[in-house]
Design a protein around this motif. Structure first.
Motif, mmCIF file in Angstrom:
data_model
loop_
_atom_site.group_PDB
_atom_site.id
_atom_site.type_symbol
_atom_site.label_atom_id
_atom_site.label_comp_id
_atom_site.label_asym_id
_atom_site.label_seq_id
_atom_site.Cartn_x
_atom_site.Cartn_y
_atom_site.Cartn_z
ATOM 1 N N LEU A 40 0.834 -1.205 0.000
ATOM 2 C CA LEU A 40 0.000 0.000 0.000
ATOM 3 C C LEU A 40 0.870 1.258 0.000
ATOM 4 O O LEU A 40 0.590 2.228 -0.717
ATOM 5 N N LEU A 41 1.934 1.237 0.799
ATOM 6 C CA LEU A 41 2.851 2.369 0.857
ATOM 7 C C LEU A 41 3.491 2.615 -0.505
ATOM 8 O O LEU A 41 3.556 3.759 -0.984
ATOM 9 N N ALA A 42 3.971 1.551 -1.120
ATOM 10 C CA ALA A 42 4.617 1.686 -2.428
ATOM 11 C C ALA A 42 3.623 2.171 -3.481
ATOM 12 O O ALA A 42 3.942 3.041 -4.305
ATOM 13 N N ARG A 43 2.427 1.623 -3.461
ATOM 14 C CA ARG A 43 1.415 1.959 -4.464
ATOM 15 C C ARG A 43 0.973 3.412 -4.349
ATOM 16 O O ARG A 43 0.862 4.113 -5.361
ATOM 17 N N GLU A 44 0.755 3.867 -3.123
ATOM 18 C CA GLU A 44 0.145 5.173 -2.920
ATOM 19 C C GLU A 44 1.143 6.319 -2.804
ATOM 20 O O GLU A 44 0.805 7.465 -3.143
ATOM 21 N N ARG A 45 2.361 6.036 -2.335
ATOM 22 C CA ARG A 45 3.284 7.136 -2.049
ATOM 23 C C ARG A 45 4.627 7.060 -2.772
ATOM 24 O O ARG A 45 5.291 8.078 -2.915
ATOM 25 N N LEU A 46 5.053 5.878 -3.175
ATOM 26 C CA LEU A 46 6.394 5.749 -3.741
ATOM 27 C C LEU A 46 6.415 5.469 -5.236
ATOM 28 O O LEU A 46 7.399 5.778 -5.902
ATOM 29 N N ALA A 47 5.363 4.895 -5.765
ATOM 30 C CA ALA A 47 5.395 4.401 -7.145
ATOM 31 C C ALA A 47 5.463 5.509 -8.182
ATOM 32 O O ALA A 47 5.995 5.309 -9.271
ATOM 33 N N ASP A 48 4.958 6.690 -7.863
ATOM 34 C CA ASP A 48 4.887 7.757 -8.859
ATOM 35 C C ASP A 48 6.115 8.644 -8.889
ATOM 36 O O ASP A 48 6.129 9.664 -9.557
ATOM 37 N N GLY A 49 7.148 8.272 -8.140
ATOM 38 C CA GLY A 49 8.386 9.043 -8.189
ATOM 39 C C GLY A 49 8.654 9.779 -6.897
ATOM 40 O O GLY A 49 7.782 9.907 -6.053
ATOM 41 N N PRO A 50 9.888 10.279 -6.731
ATOM 42 C CA PRO A 50 10.271 10.937 -5.491
ATOM 43 C C PRO A 50 9.546 12.262 -5.306
ATOM 44 O O PRO A 50 9.855 13.233 -5.970
ATOM 45 N N ALA A 51 8.580 12.261 -4.414
ATOM 46 C CA ALA A 51 7.950 13.516 -4.013
ATOM 47 C C ALA A 51 8.485 13.859 -2.639
ATOM 48 O O ALA A 51 8.106 13.253 -1.661
ATOM 49 N N VAL A 52 9.405 14.807 -2.577
ATOM 50 C CA VAL A 52 10.107 15.089 -1.337
ATOM 51 C C VAL A 52 9.128 15.593 -0.291
ATOM 52 O O VAL A 52 8.351 16.499 -0.534
ATOM 53 N N THR A 53 9.164 14.952 0.878
ATOM 54 C CA THR A 53 8.301 15.361 1.974
ATOM 55 C C THR A 53 9.144 15.931 3.080
ATOM 56 O O THR A 53 10.375 15.815 3.078
ATOM 57 N N GLY A 54 8.508 16.508 4.070
ATOM 58 C CA GLY A 54 9.248 17.075 5.189
ATOM 59 C C GLY A 54 9.922 16.006 5.990
ATOM 60 O O GLY A 54 9.501 14.860 6.019
ATOM 61 N N GLY A 55 10.997 16.373 6.682
ATOM 62 C CA GLY A 55 11.653 15.431 7.574
ATOM 63 C C GLY A 55 13.077 15.200 7.163
ATOM 64 O O GLY A 55 13.421 15.323 5.997
ATOM 65 N N HIS A 56 13.869 14.823 8.126
ATOM 66 C CA HIS A 56 15.293 14.627 7.862
ATOM 67 C C HIS A 56 15.773 13.324 8.461
ATOM 68 O O HIS A 56 16.945 13.145 8.686
ATOM 69 N N LEU A 57 14.837 12.397 8.709
ATOM 70 C CA LEU A 57 15.247 11.117 9.276
ATOM 71 C C LEU A 57 15.724 10.213 8.178
ATOM 72 O O LEU A 57 15.358 10.331 7.021
ATOM 73 N N GLY A 58 16.522 9.201 8.560
ATOM 74 C CA GLY A 58 16.908 8.178 7.607
ATOM 75 C C GLY A 58 18.314 8.417 7.091
ATOM 76 O O GLY A 58 18.938 9.436 7.315
ATOM 77 N N VAL A 59 18.790 7.425 6.338
ATOM 78 C CA VAL A 59 20.105 7.495 5.749
ATOM 79 C C VAL A 59 19.986 7.051 4.303
ATOM 80 O O VAL A 59 18.989 6.476 3.901
ATOM 81 N N ALA A 60 21.003 7.332 3.519
ATOM 82 C CA ALA A 60 20.949 6.957 2.116
ATOM 83 C C ALA A 60 20.990 5.450 1.966
ATOM 84 O O ALA A 60 21.562 4.732 2.778
ATOM 85 N N GLY A 61 20.399 4.975 0.893
ATOM 86 C CA GLY A 61 20.374 3.541 0.663
ATOM 87 C C GLY A 61 21.674 3.061 0.059
ATOM 88 O O GLY A 61 22.483 3.840 -0.431
ATOM 89 N N PRO A 62 21.884 1.733 0.069
ATOM 90 C CA PRO A 62 23.099 1.167 -0.497
ATOM 91 C C PRO A 62 23.110 1.307 -1.999
ATOM 92 O O PRO A 62 22.075 1.238 -2.646
ATOM 93 N N ASN A 63 24.266 1.518 -2.585
ATOM 94 C CA ASN A 63 24.366 1.630 -4.036
ATOM 95 C C ASN A 63 24.370 0.269 -4.696
ATOM 96 O O ASN A 63 24.702 -0.706 -4.081
#
Length: 274
Positions: free
Chosen positions: A251-274
């Motif tokens: 559901l998360l992928a379908r509704e929020r991630l599938a259409d491309g990077p829409a930058v949201t507020g927040g600064h948590l997390g780290v970069a993913g592995p290459n």
């Protein structure tokens, strides 16, 4: 004055996204509760992997005292009380690191072992929301090779973070308070990456682009993943919640991630592995 206002606006957005991410896990669990046959279907690979992991953790617990002494040779000449206390801290750090690695790699291994099971659940979730994208035009051997490579890369990342958190666990106070929280946030980010891989790979997105989209939605991804991490820490939680976590990630992928990077507020997390 305007930049300060923008920063102030970003913080509520980040908090909102964190809770929205938690909500996706709850929605996924709710979906499996309404579809018990799919939930039972998704338990099969999780139970298989659990048996292997449980055997490893039980074996580690049996030898924990010896391992604690082995990693703290500097305490051999100390008083009995000081040496015993150091061994206790070392034992907690070793077992905590093992649990951290188990939780983080459990998802990757279970998804690898149970790929046909969770692919079917993800498709059912997508169909319940209006339709699933077509199967990717990629040979099965290539899909399996990618899955194994991704599992190895994420496993290596887990080991590297595990070493860092193990060392940080010896810090007084911080090692028993701040470090577990940071570990949960980092674990959550990568768990989100693993769990959303099914739905995003179906849309032709490989690991680097998947993590770019997670990075663009950091707080949302960490909220979903950290909540999943906490549930997975509950005894048997990783088994019983795994189908729901896959459904929520879909559901998360379908509704929020599938259409491309829409930058949201927040600064948590780290970069993913290459």
């Amino acid at each position: 004055m305007r930049p300060a206002l923008d920063q102030g606006e970003a913080r509520p957005s980040a908090v909102k996204d964190l809770f929205t991410g938690v909500g996706y896990l709850l929605r996924g669990i709710g979906w499996t509760a309404r579809n018990p046959a799919q939930w039972l279907f998704g338990l099969i690979p999780a139970l298989i992997v659990l048996a292997a992991y449980a055997a490893g953790l039980v074996t580690l617990a049996f030898y924990l005292g010896d391992l604690a002494g082995w990693v703290t040779p500097f305490a051999d000449g100390w008083s009995d009380a000081a040496r015993a206390g150091t061994h206790v801290v070392a034992g907690i750090a070793i077992y905590g690191t093992a649990v951290f690695l188990a939780v983080l790699t459990f998802t990757a291994v279970t998804l690898l072992v149970g790929d046909p099971f969770y692919e079917a659940i993800a498709v059912r979730v997508e169909e319940s929301q209006g339709g699933a994208p077509p199967d990717p035009d990629v040979p099965l051997a290539v899909q399996i090779g990618r899955a194994i490579k991704d599992a190895l890369v994420l496993g290596l990342v887990a080991v590297l973070f595990g070493v860092v958190f193990f060392a940080a666990g010896f810090l007084p106070v911080v090692g028993q308070t701040v470090v577990p929280v940071v570990a949960a946030l980092v674990s959550g980010y990568y768990l989100a990456g693993e769990l959303t891989s099914i739905a995003l790979e179906r849309r032709g997105l490989l690991r680097k682009e998947r993590f770019a989209r997670l990075k663009a939605n950091r707080a949302l991804s960490v909220g979903f993943g950290a909540a999943t991490f906490v549930v997975f820490l509950i005894p048997l939680g990783a088994v019983f919640a795994m189908p729901g976590a896959v459904a929520g990630a879909t559901l998360l992928a379908r509704e929020r991630l599938a259409d491309g990077p829409a930058v949201t507020g927040g600064h948590l997390g780290v970069a993913g592995p290459n």
